[in-house]
Design a protein around this motif. Structure first.
Motif, PDB file in Angstrom:
ATOM      1  N   ALA A 161       3.743   2.646   2.561  1.00  0.00           N
ATOM      2  CA  ALA A 161       4.591   3.823   2.343  1.00  0.00           C
ATOM      3  C   ALA A 161       3.678   5.037   2.354  1.00  0.00           C
ATOM      4  CB  ALA A 161       5.323   3.719   1.017  1.00  0.00           C
ATOM      5  N   ALA A 162       3.751   5.845   3.405  1.00  0.00           N
ATOM      6  CA  ALA A 162       2.857   6.998   3.578  1.00  0.00           C
ATOM      7  C   ALA A 162       3.667   8.280   3.541  1.00  0.00           C
ATOM      8  CB  ALA A 162       2.104   6.886   4.906  1.00  0.00           C
ATOM      9  N   ALA A 163       3.237   9.214   2.710  1.00  0.00           N
ATOM     10  CA  ALA A 163       3.964  10.471   2.576  1.00  0.00           C
ATOM     11  C   ALA A 163       2.994  11.634   2.433  1.00  0.00           C
ATOM     12  CB  ALA A 163       4.903  10.430   1.379  1.00  0.00           C
ATOM     13  N   ASN A 164       3.205  12.667   3.216  1.00  0.00           N
ATOM     14  CA  ASN A 164       2.469  13.916   3.038  1.00  0.00           C
ATOM     15  C   ASN A 164       3.330  14.908   2.264  1.00  0.00           C
ATOM     16  OD1 ASN A 164       4.298  14.264   5.128  1.00  0.00           O
ATOM     17  ND2 ASN A 164       2.809  15.030   6.603  1.00  0.00           N
ATOM     18  N   ARG A 165       2.711  16.018   1.859  1.00  0.00           N
ATOM     19  CA  ARG A 165       3.353  17.036   1.004  1.00  0.00           C
ATOM     20  C   ARG A 165       3.822  16.430  -0.317  1.00  0.00           C
ATOM     21  NH1 ARG A 165       2.795  18.694   6.163  1.00  0.00           N
ATOM     22  NH2 ARG A 165       2.548  20.956   6.334  1.00  0.00           N
ATOM     23  N   VAL A 207       0.836  -1.205   0.000  1.00  0.00           N
ATOM     24  CA  VAL A 207       0.000   0.000   0.000  1.00  0.00           C
ATOM     25  C   VAL A 207       0.866   1.248   0.000  1.00  0.00           C
ATOM     26  CG1 VAL A 207      -1.744   1.293   1.299  1.00  0.00           C
ATOM     27  CG2 VAL A 207      -1.846  -1.213   1.209  1.00  0.00           C
ATOM     28  N   ALA A 208       0.409   2.242  -0.769  1.00  0.00           N
ATOM     29  CA  ALA A 208       0.994   3.586  -0.732  1.00  0.00           C
ATOM     30  C   ALA A 208      -0.120   4.575  -0.422  1.00  0.00           C
ATOM     31  CB  ALA A 208       1.650   3.936  -2.065  1.00  0.00           C
ATOM     32  N   LEU A 209       0.221   5.618   0.321  1.00  0.00           N
ATOM     33  CA  LEU A 209      -0.732   6.662   0.692  1.00  0.00           C
ATOM     34  C   LEU A 209      -0.079   8.014   0.463  1.00  0.00           C
ATOM     35  CD1 LEU A 209      -3.392   7.622   2.074  1.00  0.00           C
ATOM     36  CD2 LEU A 209      -2.188   7.395   4.270  1.00  0.00           C
ATOM     37  N   LEU A 210      -0.695   8.838  -0.390  1.00  0.00           N
ATOM     38  CA  LEU A 210      -0.157  10.152  -0.727  1.00  0.00           C
ATOM     39  C   LEU A 210      -1.134  11.238  -0.309  1.00  0.00           C
ATOM     40  CD1 LEU A 210       1.228   9.561  -4.351  1.00  0.00           C
ATOM     41  CD2 LEU A 210       2.400   9.264  -2.156  1.00  0.00           C
ATOM     42  N   GLU A 211      -0.607  12.311   0.263  1.00  0.00           N
ATOM     43  CA  GLU A 211      -1.406  13.472   0.655  1.00  0.00           C
ATOM     44  C   GLU A 211      -0.652  14.732   0.262  1.00  0.00           C
ATOM     45  OE1 GLU A 211      -3.497  16.460   1.777  1.00  0.00           O
ATOM     46  OE2 GLU A 211      -4.397  14.469   1.957  1.00  0.00           O
ATOM     47  N   ARG A 212      -1.318  15.632  -0.472  1.00  0.00           N
ATOM     48  CA  ARG A 212      -0.589  16.802  -0.969  1.00  0.00           C
ATOM     49  C   ARG A 212      -0.373  17.868   0.100  1.00  0.00           C
ATOM     50  NH1 ARG A 212      -4.740  19.800  -5.181  1.00  0.00           N
ATOM     51  NH2 ARG A 212      -6.419  20.284  -3.718  1.00  0.00           N
ATOM     52  N   ALA A 213      -1.165  17.861   1.149  1.00  0.00           N
ATOM     53  CA  ALA A 213      -0.937  18.786   2.264  1.00  0.00           C
ATOM     54  C   ALA A 213      -0.427  17.955   3.451  1.00  0.00           C
ATOM     55  CB  ALA A 213      -2.218  19.545   2.584  1.00  0.00           C
ATOM     56  N   ASP A 214      -1.084  18.034   4.576  1.00  0.00           N
ATOM     57  CA  ASP A 214      -0.734  17.188   5.715  1.00  0.00           C
ATOM     58  C   ASP A 214      -1.863  16.200   5.938  1.00  0.00           C
ATOM     59  OD1 ASP A 214       0.506  16.173   8.002  1.00  0.00           O
ATOM     60  OD2 ASP A 214      -0.422  17.668   9.316  1.00  0.00           O
ATOM     61  N   PHE A 215      -1.548  15.058   6.515  1.00  0.00           N
ATOM     62  CA  PHE A 215      -2.586  14.110   6.876  1.00  0.00           C
ATOM     63  C   PHE A 215      -3.611  14.799   7.768  1.00  0.00           C
ATOM     64  CE2 PHE A 215       1.174  11.181   6.413  1.00  0.00           C
ATOM     65  CZ  PHE A 215       0.781  10.681   5.174  1.00  0.00           C
TER      66      PHE A 215
END
Length: 511
Positions: free
Chosen positions: A192-196, A50-58
């Motif tokens: 793999a979780a990433a914000n911004r 799983v991957a999790l992307l967020e363009r701002a903050d969680f």
């Protein structure tokens, strides 16, 4: 599998971005609000990559700007949404008992009935009975109580013209921390979780989807490969849909909900449900030692409207609360903070207050599953529906609906007692605050740094800021003040505190 220490802090960010660029994932969730985080946690629980992307903050959108309620939605009965109410009441019980007992707490609700109000005793009585029936009486039976009982729970309640008082039970939460607990659950299971990180393009190549993204901190481009993609970007759902199909039209309506946070009068022990008209109610809710007022419900156009709370909305919230509360509770100088969020509703031509709170899943031409609508309370059920939609794509025989505890899940009372035993300098109120925020992880948090309060009068301590930066994906002061702690909502967001947090962040990056 990465440890949280690697994936959740600034030191592990480069490694997470490298994973995103070089691994092939089974599920890529776009959007780090409660639905995206919940979907990522459930998918990872099933052993998927799983991957999790967020363009701002969680949790930076609606998932930290709700009314902080875990509830069935008493007013939805008038709309005939019995299935939604039953599902939400069930999910609330599951969250409180199994998933996150440290974050979800019972709360009594007082529903006053006044002469000239939109509903009489008969209608309210029937609604309370049906609400209790749909909830299986798991939270107690809704009923009318004497005015004296209601005023013991809410001493400031206006007794003039009172025809009756309903009492029923729901629950409340710290919405941002509930979202973060799901992100951590996903990461602990290998996600793999990433914000911004902003998604800027979507295309299909053979049997996989390629998602172009950009690291907003460095400007670096990366491409993520996944078998399936879930668009759980909330208010930006149509924006992401148009990356897949430039001709995609609107699928949702947006509704703005504004709130005020005030000083809480002494002795206030229950929430107030305030009937406004036949469609709307407002609330006065004790939360984190404060008083939360709202919410509004008005159509929102992102190209025209501002998400900040306007002077008109503030006046509206105070006036609506003034129907049942005296002026001394609602004095302007008692306001600590203001915030607003967006509800995402299936497209409607009518008033947003009358729109059904349902969830719609759609498939785009490249196979992306987009989620429109939803409630904080039912995020788990939405995630199950999403994974069921992807079952054939992923080769899953079945989707396990069994509730699982999120990291830290524990009764906060024994946790607080343990904190006081292990950290004798910790005051009872601060120990309880930490136990409710982190559950069984609270001792781990306190081991990260100093017990010194982050600001005068604050319950939050420096160790929480260090932990947020090292273990919870916080990258700047806003992340800590608004989503890892309640400092901003307490009116403690000061230049001095921001400077202190900036120094802590710099130290983490240099380390």
């Amino acid at each position: 599998m990465q440890s949280l220490a690697q994936s959740g802090g600034a030191a592990g960010r480069d490694e997470t971005l490298a994973r995103l660029a070089h691994e092939r994932f089974d599920v890529l969730a776009i959007g780090g609000g409660i639905v995206g985080a919940g979907t990522a946690a459930l998918a990872a629980r099933h052993g998927l990559r799983v991957a999790l992307l967020e363009r701002a903050d969680f949790a930076s959108g609606s998932s930290s700007a709700s009314s902080k309620l875990i509830h069935g939605g008493l007013r939805y009965l008038r709309m005939g949404d019995f299935r939604l109410v039953r599902e939400a009441l069930h999910e609330g019980t599951v969250l409180k008992r199994t998933v996150a007992p440290q974050l979800v707490h019972d709360l009594d609700f007082v529903l006053p009935v006044y002469h000239g109000g939109p509903y009489g005793r008969g209608a309210i009585g029937a609604a309370l009975a049906l609400y209790s029936l749909l909830g299986g009486h798991a939270r107690g039976r809704g009923r009318f109580v004497p005015a004296a009982r209601a005023q013991a729970l809410v001493p400031a309640l206006n007794g003039a013209g009172l025809r009756g008082v309903g009492l029923y039970a729901d629950a409340q939460t710290n919405d941002a921390r509930l979202c973060l607990a799901n992100v951590r659950s996903a990461a602990d299971a290998g996600a793999a979780a990433a914000n911004r990180v902003e998604v800027v393009g979507i295309e299909r190549r053979g049997d996989e989807t390629r998602v172009a993204a950009r690291d907003l901190r460095t400007g670096a481009a990366l491409e993520v490969a996944a078998r399936t993609v879930v668009n759980a970007s909330g208010a930006a759902v149509d924006e992401v849909r148009r990356l897949e199909d430039p001709q995609a039209g609107a699928s949702v309506s947006l509704s703005k909900g504004a709130h005020l946070v005030l000083e809480r009068p002494p002795g206030w022990r229950a929430a107030l449900t305030i009937p406004i008209d036949r469609e709307r109610v407002s609330f006065a809710i004790p939360w984190e030692g404060l008083l939360l007022l709202g919410t509004t419900d008005s159509a929102f156009d992102p190209e025209r409207d501002t998400l900040a709370v306007t002077a008109g909305e503030e006046a509206q919230i105070l006036a609506e609360a003034g129907r049942v509360l005296p002026p001394e509770v609602l004095r302007p100088e008692a306001i600590r903070a203001r915030f607003a969020g967006l509800r995402v509703l299936p497209l409607t031509a009518g008033a947003t207050a009358e729109a059904r709170r349902e969830v719609v899943l759609t498939r785009g031409p490249l196979g992306v599953v987009s989620v429109a609508g939803g409630k904080l309370t039912t995020y788990r059920a939405i995630a199950i529906s999403v994974l069921r939609e992807l079952r054939a794509d992923l080769g899953l025989r079945e989707v396990d609906r069994t509730p699982f505890p999120l990291p830290g899940a524990a009764d906060p009372r024994p946790v607080a007692a343990g904190l006081r035993r292990d950290f004798p300098a910790l005051e009872p109120e601060r120990a309880q605050h930490l136990a409710c925020a982190y559950g069984s992880l609270a001792a781990e948090v306190l081991a990260s740094g100093s017990l010194e309060p982050l600001a005068p009068g604050a319950l939050d301590v420096e160790a929480q800021a260090v932990y947020a930066l090292e273990r919870e994906w916080a990258l700047d002061a806003d992340d800590v003040l608004r989503r890892r702690t309640t400092l901003a909502l307490r009116g403690l967001d000061t230049p001095e505190l921001r400077e202190r947090l900036a120094r802590l962040a710099d130290e983490r990056i240099q380390a």
